[in-house]
Every structure is written in C-alpha cells, then in structure tokens.
Motif scaffolding. Sequence first.
Motif, PDB file in Angstrom:
ATOM      1  N   GLN A   1       0.838  -1.190   0.000  1.00 34.08           N
ATOM      2  CA  GLN A   1       0.000   0.000   0.000  1.00 34.08           C
ATOM      3  C   GLN A   1       0.876   1.244   0.000  1.00 34.08           C
ATOM      4  O   GLN A   1       1.963   1.259   0.562  1.00 34.08           O
ATOM      5  N   ARG A   2       0.385   2.260  -0.645  1.00 36.32           N
ATOM      6  CA  ARG A   2       0.984   3.606  -0.619  1.00 36.32           C
ATOM      7  C   ARG A   2       2.500   3.631  -0.854  1.00 36.32           C
ATOM      8  O   ARG A   2       3.233   4.033   0.054  1.00 36.32           O
TER       9      ARG A   2
ATOM     10  N   ALA B   1       0.990   0.835  -3.887  1.00 35.43           N
ATOM     11  CA  ALA B   1       0.818  -0.588  -4.176  1.00 35.43           C
ATOM     12  C   ALA B   1       1.543  -0.916  -5.479  1.00 35.43           C
ATOM     13  O   ALA B   1       1.694  -0.058  -6.345  1.00 35.43           O
TER      14      ALA B   1
ATOM     15  N   LYS C   1      -5.086   4.065  -8.360  1.00 33.63           N
ATOM     16  CA  LYS C   1      -6.213   4.095  -7.435  1.00 33.63           C
ATOM     17  C   LYS C   1      -7.426   3.479  -8.096  1.00 33.63           C
ATOM     18  O   LYS C   1      -7.734   3.735  -9.253  1.00 33.63           O
TER      19      LYS C   1
END
Length: 230
Positions: free
Chosen positions: A116-117, A119, A221
Amino acid sequence: MCNLYSNTTAVEAMRRLFKVDPRHDQLGNAEPRSAIHPKGTAPVVALDDEGNRELIEMSWGFRTPKVSKRTGKPIKPAAWNNARDDKLMKSGLWKASFLGRRCLVPASSFNETKGQRPATDYWFALVGEGEERPPFAIAGLWRREIDDLLEPEHPRCVHTMVTTEANDLVRPIHAKGRMPVILQPEDYQTWLTGSPEEAAALLRPYPSEKMRIVLQGIGEKRDAVKDDGR
C-alpha cells in the motif's frame, strides 16, 4: 481477489479458441481491452437457450443492493466480481448460477496488487511460444441482473469469476492467497455443461510453472469492489 484483468484477443481468434459459430457471435467489432474493471463490460462465452456457445458482452460483477450507513438511503449497488470455490453451493448469491449458468471468461492476463501507498501491480499470464500473453479462460458464472441495480449503459447480463487457492507464483503477491480458476481447454465443455460434481472437480490452482509475471509497476487508485471473502 481479482479486480482487474485484460482480454487483448481479437474476436475472430476467440471464436476459434472457444469454438463459437460466427452466427452466435454478438460482439461485433469489439476492440481488445487492456484493462477490465468491476462493472466494466467484457466478452463472455455462455450457452444460449438452445445450448449453443455464444460470445456476448456482460458486465463484471453480480449486483446486490446497498444503502448508506449514514442516511439509510440506497446508493450504488455492490458488484461481487469474485466467487469463492468453497462457497458456490453454500451461498444464495452463487448457487443457482453454479448449477445452471456457468460460463467462460476470456482473458489474456490478470492483475494482483501487493503493498500500500504505493501498491505494486503484478500482471500474470500463461507461458506460451510466440505470444507474450496467450489467451485463456477463467471459470465464470453469469445471471440476468435486476434492471434497477444496473446503469442504463450496462448489459442486462452480469458475470463473475470463480477463485481458488493461489499457486506458488501468485501466493506471495496475493494477501489472501487466492487466484482465478484457469481452465484447461479440454475442460471447457465440462465446465459449461457437466454435473455440479464434475464442474467442482475443475476448481483447482493452475500449475505455477505454466504461468509467469509479465509486468509489474506502481498500482493505480481503484474504486471499492467486492469479492466473496465472507
């Protein structure tokens, strides 16, 4: 959970691969699709009322009503894009389709993300000679959806893909250890027309040595989606 896949195979090639008579091809001049998201439209091989294989556009994800936790009013319905293999006969969402409306979902690769952040996206394809992403079929289910749960531009029929335990290639990437059920060509007819017991016997991981990662990069996203992890 798979919430992104591609199908870059030309329509004529799909007709040959899935043995669909041109008279039962409803795709027209459909373009190859490098990214198919939940609620997006995609080619599906299903049986018509006479038992003929047909190529038809469907929208990805069985819809269920959804209400706002804050206001209690209806909001955009959830789209269940994955069906767990161990719940096909237990869940009312899947059972009728597993018993009588199984389909093939043509694909050339599928995507899983890790981390994540940001991905990281990993695209999985089959190993093949002369083709970077040889076409294959994912075991699917379909149904005609309630009109009130669909946007006007969506096809009236929807599909989902069946998932099973991940193989050794996908498992390190997928947090829940799942992957789509990839069918062998000799098993297409059994999945479409076999008994529930015969179809269930096909729900197994695809051999990892026959797959490879073809691309990885920073993930984009995405909208919230649903898989049958209940």
